[in-house]
Structure formats: C-alpha cells, structure tokens
Write an enzyme that holds these catalytic residues in place. Structure first.
Site, PDB file in Angstrom:
ATOM      1  N   HIS A  81       1.384 -14.538  10.175  1.00 26.35           N
ATOM      2  CA  HIS A  81       1.538 -13.266  10.930  1.00 26.35           C
ATOM      3  C   HIS A  81       0.566 -13.540  12.231  1.00 26.35           C
ATOM      4  CE1 HIS A  81       2.071 -11.629   6.922  1.00 26.35           C
ATOM      5  NE2 HIS A  81       2.826 -10.754   7.467  1.00 26.35           N
ATOM      6  N   ASP A 105      -3.078 -13.017  11.716  1.00 27.93           N
ATOM      7  CA  ASP A 105      -3.802 -13.914  10.630  1.00 27.93           C
ATOM      8  C   ASP A 105      -4.264 -14.761  11.340  1.00 27.93           C
ATOM      9  OD1 ASP A 105      -2.187 -12.493   8.767  1.00 27.93           O
ATOM     10  OD2 ASP A 105      -0.741 -14.235   8.590  1.00 27.93           O
ATOM     11  N   GLU A 134      11.664 -12.540  -1.859  1.00 33.38           N
ATOM     12  CA  GLU A 134      10.433 -12.693  -2.525  1.00 33.38           C
ATOM     13  C   GLU A 134      10.612 -12.268  -3.875  1.00 33.38           C
ATOM     14  OE1 GLU A 134       7.078 -11.748  -0.341  1.00 33.38           O
ATOM     15  OE2 GLU A 134       5.962 -10.745  -2.055  1.00 33.38           O
ATOM     16  N   HIS A 157       9.448  -8.916  -4.846  1.00 31.19           N
ATOM     17  CA  HIS A 157       9.944  -7.641  -4.253  1.00 31.19           C
ATOM     18  C   HIS A 157      11.309  -7.312  -5.081  1.00 31.19           C
ATOM     19  CE1 HIS A 157       8.121  -8.601  -0.070  1.00 31.19           C
ATOM     20  NE2 HIS A 157       7.224  -8.371  -1.015  1.00 31.19           N
ATOM     21  N   ASP A 205      10.007 -16.335  -0.641  1.00 30.39           N
ATOM     22  CA  ASP A 205       8.416 -16.048  -0.843  1.00 30.39           C
ATOM     23  C   ASP A 205       8.311 -16.293  -2.001  1.00 30.39           C
ATOM     24  OD1 ASP A 205       7.970 -15.688   1.913  1.00 30.39           O
ATOM     25  OD2 ASP A 205       7.241 -13.639   1.698  1.00 30.39           O
ATOM     26  N   ASP A 208       3.766 -16.816  -1.041  1.00 31.43           N
ATOM     27  CA  ASP A 208       3.334 -15.185  -0.676  1.00 31.43           C
ATOM     28  C   ASP A 208       2.508 -14.924  -1.913  1.00 31.43           C
ATOM     29  OD1 ASP A 208       2.794 -12.947   0.704  1.00 31.43           O
ATOM     30  OD2 ASP A 208       4.682 -12.382   1.248  1.00 31.43           O
TER      31      ASP A 208
HETATM   32  C1  XLS Z   1       4.692  -7.875   2.050  1.00 32.63           C
HETATM   33  C2  XLS Z   1       5.771  -9.097   2.651  1.00 32.63           C
HETATM   34  C3  XLS Z   1       4.835  -9.868   3.655  1.00 32.63           C
HETATM   35  C4  XLS Z   1       5.844 -10.731   4.347  1.00 32.63           C
HETATM   36  C5  XLS Z   1       5.444 -11.172   5.687  1.00 32.63           C
HETATM   37  O1  XLS Z   1       4.713  -7.539   0.824  1.00 32.63           O
HETATM   38  O2  XLS Z   1       5.674 -10.021   1.400  1.00 32.63           O
HETATM   39  O3  XLS Z   1       3.572 -10.682   3.102  1.00 32.63           O
HETATM   40  O4  XLS Z   1       5.959 -11.968   3.484  1.00 32.63           O
HETATM   41  O5  XLS Z   1       5.124 -10.017   6.583  1.00 32.63           O
HETATM   42 NI    NI Z   2       6.480 -11.758   1.492  1.00 32.78          NI
HETATM   43 NI    NI Z   3       5.381  -9.059  -0.680  1.00 35.29          NI
END
Ligand code: XLS
Ligand code: NI
Ligand code: NI
Length: 436
Positions: free
Chosen positions: A100, A103, A267, A270, A295, A338
């Site tokens: 990001h 970061d 991800e 998620h 991710d 991630d």
């Molecule tokens: C948060 C997300 C974030 C994204 C990038 O839960 O996974 O880390 O990957 O903004």
């Molecule tokens: Ni993520």
């Molecule tokens: Ni996440």
C-alpha cells in the site's frame, strides 16, 4: 550495507527428509513441474504491510514486536524498512512484493507531503529492485486507515473525501507504474455501510463504479499494462461490504462496464468469511473469466474474523493449485502472502518460519495438484458424469438449439429417468490416495 537479520540464513531447498527448519522442504524454485519451474508457477510475493510494518497490536494490546529498524525519524524508518525488506526477500527467495502507498512511506501532514515522500522512497525501491532482481506483483492505496475514510472512500457521503481518494489512488497508480507493477488492487476497505438509516446505497455504488472507471482509465493513460483487481471481502470492517464475494463483484463489474479490464484477487480467509470455500471463490472467478491473483493465507474456522494466518493446510493449497492450473496459470497475478505470524510468534525467525511454512505448503499443493491432474481419475469421473450432453438431446442443449417442444417430446417418450451416483466419498479417497 547493514545486515538487519543476522539470525536468518539464506534459505535453500533441502528436500522433504531434511529437518533443518531454515530450509525449504518442498519449494525448489528451479524444479520443473507440469512444464514450468515452481518459481514461475507460484510467483510468491511478500506483503509489505504484514511483514515490514505490522507490530502485532490487536484490540486488546499493543505490539509484541518493534519494527523501527534502528531509527526514530519516520522517513529514516521507511528507508531502513526498504533495505530490510529486500534483505528478507532475498534470504527467502521471494521474487515479488505487494504494497500500500502508506506501507512504504508514512503519510505526511498534507497530500503534497505524502506524495513527495512516496517519490523519495519509490526511487530507493527502484534501486533495490534492480540490485536484488525483485518485482512488484501489485500496488494499492490505503483508502481505509485514515479517519477521513471512516464512512468510506469512493462511497463516502462527503464529496471532498471522494476527491481525496481519487487523488491518492492516482498517485499510487503512478508509483505502481514507475516500479513496473504487474497489477493494481482495489480492496474496498470501508466501502460498505452499517445501517440504511443513514445510507443512500444507490448513490454509493454509482460513485464507487465511477471512481474505478476514472482511476483505471488514468492508469491506462500513463502506460499501465498490468491487471486491475478487486479483492472481495465480506463483513469486515463494515456490516455490509459492497464487494462481499466473487459473484457479487462480478455483477458489480458488469453493471459499471468494468468487466473487460478487471479481474479478481481472491483471498482465502475472505472466502471463508463469506461462507464459501477458497476453492469456490477461485472457481467462481475462473468461470466468469475473472481469475487474476491470490492473497494466500488461511483463517481459523473457530474465529469469525480475518486472522490472516500463514497457509499450512495442504488440502486447501492443493485445491487452490488445481484451480490455478485449470485457469491456465497466473498471467500478471501470483501468490501474495497476505498473512502474518501470530501475535505470540514475535521474532524475525518466526516470520521466516512462517514464510517457509506457507511457501512449502503451496509448493506441496502444486506438486499434488499436478499429480491429481496427471492421474486423471477425478477429471475423467467429472467428464463421464456429464456425458449425456455429448450427443442427442444433450448436445442440442449444449448448443442452445433445443426447442421447448422437442424437450417436451423427449420427456414424454423417456419413461422414468435413472440418475447415477455422485460418488463423493470415493472421490475424496482418490484424492487421499494421491496426496499420501
Ligand atoms: C484486508 C485485505 C488487504 C488487501 C490490500 O483484509 O486483505 O490487506 O489485500 O488492501
Ligand atoms: Ni488481502
Ligand atoms: Ni484480508
């Protein structure tokens, strides 16, 4: 140059029999599996935020690690962090990183100051990328951390916030392009709502679509050739997230005419928060022509939030790599960890062990996925299961040329239908036979 991680050696592949914890047991970067090297298949990336920035704080306690890299001035920390990041990636053989904007360089007291800081640090990153031969998998803008985004960024009820987000994304795109990034991720962070009592949902969705149209067109205008990704996530941080899951995002992209240019960054944690398996989300992306990047992490099924653990479950990594192989492999995407070490695993050795565990789990998953496809039993079972669509009335259905009268005549003539078993348990055992 100063060495930050004297206790972490250069990690090499030693094979499954090695008991050296600072070695790879399954990840052998240059070994060829199913026609490509493991490095080319897996495209591992380090997440700058979890690895270089996060210090382990949670809602009950402060950080359990310090990541100031021997400095106290914020920009000095940012510079040392960059040197440390490349030392770490080099020692772990991680070829890519994701970041990001905030970061890599701390936010300043104005947007102009933040942008100048990004210019400076991205010059240093470009130099280090060249020196260590590392690449950017994707960049993104943190449009969720600052309190100005408390009601959303593109979906904020305040037009000044929308403008600020657009400007911040514009700069993040420029930095991503400058560093040759293969992708740009939009994670909707605070794009969602808590209650309809204060929310105009239609206006918010239209504005989010417009923000994506504007900023992606700008990226193309400055020469961005990579992929745009939306990263679906439900529940967190808001009650209703507009990017809930892969299917919701595919519908959103079509509505705003973004489906040609956008793919998904799926991800694992998620997916499970949305009540899906990781594999389901990957397959949903694939069948919608929207498979992009991953991710890599795993959640804890007994906890209801995004725990972002390093992935070690080999069933999940195998199912994931089957989907990646079936999608034809990554083009601009890759596997971004991630993920973070647990708060109680608070040393840099723990972070190295975490990456080794995650990389080995995906390397093993790749080996097993290739073996399952090579074995062919499961794919043949699936093909046979749909064999009635190969000819006759089934072929007409597949060709979308069956009339309703024809289908009725077919049904009237057939008597009773016999449908065969799905054989789930047998197939699960086929998988275990290949895995173990
Ligand atoms: C948060 C997300 C974030 C994204 C990038 O839960 O996974 O880390 O990957 O903004
Ligand atoms: Ni993520
Ligand atoms: Ni996440």
């Amino acid at each position: 140059m100063k060495e930050f991680f004297a206790d972490i050696p250069y990690v090499k592949y030693e094979g499954a029999k090695s008991t050296n914890p600072m070695a790879f047991h399954y990840y052998n970067p240059d070994e060829v599996i199913a026609g490509k090297t493991m490095r080319e298949h897996l495209k591992f990336a380090m997440s700058y935020w979890h690895t270089m920035c996060a210090e382990g704080s949670d809602m009950f306690g402060v950080g359990s690690m310090t990541k100031n890299y021997g400095a106290s001035d914020p920009m000095e920390i940012a510079r040392n962090k960059a040197y440390a990041a490349f030392e770490f990636m080099n020692k772990l053989s991680i070829d890519y990183f994701c970041f990001h904007d905030r970061d890599i360089a701390p936010e300043g007291s104005s947007l102009a100051e933040s942008n100048a800081r990004l210019d400076e640090i991205s010059d240093l990153l470009a130099e280090l990328m060249k020196k260590y031969d590392k690449k950017v998998l994707w960049g993104t803008a943190n449009c969720f951390g600052n309190p100005r985004y408390m009601h959303g960024a593109g979906t904020s009820p305040n037009a000044d916030v929308f403008a600020f987000a657009a400007a911040q994304i514009k700069k993040a795109m420029e930095i991503t392009v400058k560093l040759g990034g293969n992708g740009y991720v939009y994670w909707g962070g605070r794009e969602g709502y808590e209650t309809l009592l204060n929310t105009d949902m239609g206006l918010e969705l239209d504005n989010l679509g417009y923000l994506l149209q504007l900023t992606s067109a700008y990226a193309r205008s400055i020469g961005f050739k990579g992929d745009f990704y939306i990263e679906p996530k439900p529940k967190e941080p808001t009650k209703h997230q507009y990017d809930f899951d892969a299917a919701t995002v595919c519908g959103f992209l079509r509505k705003y005419g973004l489906d040609k240019d956008f793919r998904l960054n799926i991800e694992a944690n998620h997916a499970t928060l949305a009540g899906h398996t990781f594999q389901h989300e990957l397959a949903t992306a694939r069948v919608n022509g929207a498979f992009g990047s991953i991710d890599a992490n795993q959640g804890d099924m007994l906890l209801g939030w995004d725990t972002d653990q390093f992935p070690t479950n080999v069933y999940d990594t195998t199912f994931c790599m089957i989907e990646v192989l079936k999608a034809g492999g990554f083009t601009n995407g890759g596997l971004n960890f991630d993920a973070k070490a647990r708060r109680g695993s608070n040393t840099w050795e723990d972070i190295a062990y975490s990456y080794i565990a995650g990389m080995d789990a995906f390397a093993l998953g790749l080996r097993k996925a290739a073996a399952i496809i090579e074995d062919g039993t499961i794919d043949k079972f699936v093909a046979d299961r749909y064999a009635s669509y190969n000819d006759g009335i089934g072929k007409k259905i597949m060709d979308k040329c069956a009339t309703i009268e024809e289908l009725e005549a077919h049904a009237l003539a057939m008597g009773d239908v016999s449908v065969s078993s799905g054989r789930q348990e047998y197939l699960e055992n086929v998988m275990n036979r290949i895995l173990f």
